[in-house]
Scaffold this motif. Structure first.
Motif, PDB file in Angstrom:
ATOM      1  N   UNK A   1      -1.530  -1.162  82.874  1.00  0.00           N
ATOM      2  CA  UNK A   1      -3.134  -1.225  82.303  1.00  0.00           C
ATOM      3  C   UNK A   1      -3.014  -0.676  80.635  1.00  0.00           C
ATOM      4  N   UNK A   2      -3.779  -0.798  80.251  1.00  0.00           N
ATOM      5  CA  UNK A   2      -4.221  -0.441  78.917  1.00  0.00           C
ATOM      6  C   UNK A   2      -4.083   1.248  78.960  1.00  0.00           C
ATOM      7  N   UNK A   3      -3.418   1.757  77.945  1.00  0.00           N
ATOM      8  CA  UNK A   3      -2.866   1.301  76.641  1.00  0.00           C
ATOM      9  C   UNK A   3      -1.234   1.018  77.239  1.00  0.00           C
ATOM     10  N   UNK A   4      -0.716   0.086  76.507  1.00  0.00           N
ATOM     11  CA  UNK A   4       0.672  -0.063  76.374  1.00  0.00           C
ATOM     12  C   UNK A   4       1.719   0.930  75.918  1.00  0.00           C
ATOM     13  N   UNK A   5       2.415   1.396  76.597  1.00  0.00           N
ATOM     14  CA  UNK A   5       3.376   2.712  76.074  1.00  0.00           C
ATOM     15  C   UNK A   5       4.765   2.416  76.041  1.00  0.00           C
ATOM     16  N   UNK A   6       5.340   3.335  75.308  1.00  0.00           N
ATOM     17  CA  UNK A   6       6.823   3.185  75.036  1.00  0.00           C
ATOM     18  C   UNK A   6       7.460   2.996  76.417  1.00  0.00           C
ATOM     19  N   UNK A   7       7.182   3.425  77.510  1.00  0.00           N
ATOM     20  CA  UNK A   7       7.771   2.994  78.744  1.00  0.00           C
ATOM     21  C   UNK A   7       7.643   1.885  79.161  1.00  0.00           C
TER      22      UNK A   7
END
Ligand SMILES: Nc1ncnc2c1ncn2[C@@H]1O[C@H](COP(=O)(O)OP(=O)(O)O)[C@@H](O)[C@H]1O
Ligand SMILES: [Mg+2]
Length: 399
Positions: free
Chosen positions: A287-293
């Motif tokens: 889901x939002x937000x898109x993370x580093x992971x």
């Protein structure tokens, strides 16, 4: 997240959701075209850069920009094995037919179509791939010399005169210019030179691999004075952020700074790779937000997709000896390498590898930034070569 609404667009010539970081060069080209419309001088523009930096989409955008301002354009892409006159003739015909609909330009455009008839009929003998509908008969002595340089000059002059009467500019958008043979490139440069001396509103906006600058200088030594060669490169951090963040925002999705940092590290800001990482990070993110992971989790897929398309299409066109040359080069790492270092790597002499290197340059795989140096035309190709030809076997293989 939902792949249906995924905004990113990896693919050769696929328009990006956000054309980031190119407003300066777009503006320069627009100014150049508008100056020509006013009868002022302006250099033609040829954009150079590696594969996947966004030359084609930029060319298409510039064409749209121009058409919106009432500029007449044609668009061609030079494939490896077609002659330039064969590509130009049908497109110039369409442009002249369009110009002939404008009353003030009608006579000049019709004369242009006669020039085209002369051009096509005589040059067909030499370039037998010319196929174009002819609407008017030839006018003896007009573009019917049988010599490309003279005839293209006469044809562009006539087309330029028609554009001038119509109060517009005729812009030739030409992609993959590096594939045009030297003598044909020379003819094009010379024809543009004449048009510019006569202050006719005709110009080229071209794109090609970096070796094009050298090729054009070799074709005509004065090319440097006639053309600007803006360098189209990777995007800097801010522009890369825009390329990723803006399309996501548009869909109501947030991208964390840490994710941008990770994408930047993987892609080095190369537009094609940005689109690929953007696409896969979106798809794997729950889901939002898109993370580093998410970016890390998407990397295998992004690399696999690149290997299957962007890199693979080029690799498949190579002979075993050419693959081996590139593999040897890849072992030296990214960047520019001395030809002698590459030949040492392959335990061969520079001379014996000369023909292989020349073919790789012709195929647009490598180029020579300075004499005796060699670099890949595809960013991150060194890493791909190591993935596709792992181990040491290539070192001992005989072709
Ligand atoms: N300025 C840009 N910002 C974001 N993405 C871009 C930009 N320019 C190109 N792209 C993306 O990069 C990819 C390659 O573009 P393309 O024009 O085919 O490159 P080239 O012609 O230099 O090989 C496409 O997926 C395109 O959407
Ligand atoms: Mg392209």
């Amino acid at each position: 997240m939902n792949p249906v609404t995924n905004p990113y667009a990896p693919g050769a010539g696929s328009p990006p959701p956000e054309l980031s970081g190119r407003s300066a060069v777009r503006k320069d080209v627009a100014v150049c075209i508008d100056r020509l419309r006013l009868g002022r001088s302006a250099k033609s523009v040829v954009m150079v850069g590696l594969r996947g930096v966004g030359k084609t989409v930029l060319l298409d955008q510039m064409r749209k920009d121009a058409e919106e301002r009432g500029i007449h354009t044609i668009r061609i892409e030079a494939p490896e094995e077609r002659s330039l006159p064969a590509l130009l003739a049908p497109q110039l015909r369409l442009a002249l037919l369009r110009l002939s609909k404008i009353e003030a330009a009608q006579d000049a455009a019709i004369r242009g179509l006669r020039a085209l008839a002369g051009f096509a009929s005589k040059l067909k003998i030499k370039y037998n791939d010319i196929e174009v509908g002819l609407d008017f008969g030839i006018e003896p002595g007009l573009a019917d010399n049988g010599d490309l340089e003279a005839d293209l000059t006469a044809l562009l002059e006539q087309a330029g005169a028609a554009a001038q009467r119509a109060g517009t500019v005729l812009v030739l958008f030409i992609d993959e210019l590096q594939y045009v043979h030297e003598s044909q490139l020379a003819a094009l440069i010379s024809a543009l030179h004449r048009s510019s001396q006569e202050q006719l509103p005709v110009t080229v906006v071209g794109a090609g691999l970096p070796q094009l600058i050298g090729q054009m200088g070799k074709a005509k030594s004065y090319a440097e004075r006639l053309f600007d060669f803006p360098d189209i490169g990777p995007l800097d951090k801010n522009d890369a952020r825009d390329a990723i963040v803006k399309p996501a925002e548009h869909e109501g999705v947030e991208v964390l700074d840490e994710a941008i940092d990770a994408i930047m590290e993987k892609t080095k800001g190369y537009p094609y790779f940005l689109q690929e990482w953007g696409k896969h990070a979106w798809n794997v993110a729950p889901q939002s937000p898109i993370t580093q992971r998410d970016v890390e989790n998407a990397s295998d897929q992004a690399i696999a997709a690149l290997d299957e398309s962007f890199f693979r299409v080029r690799f498949d066109r190579l002979t075993p000896a050419e693959k081996r040359y590139l593999r040897g080069m890849a072992d030296l790492g990214p960047g520019t390498h001395r030809s002698s270092d590459i030949s040492d790597q392959l335990r061969r002499t520079v001379q014996s590898l000369g023909p292989i290197r020349a073919n790789l340059i012709r195929k647009g795989m490598i180029w020579s930034p300075t004499h005796g140096d060699t670099a890949f035309t595809v960013p991150l190709f060194d890493e791909f070569m190591k993935r596709i030809m792992p181990g040491d076997e290539w070192k001992t293989a005989r072709e």
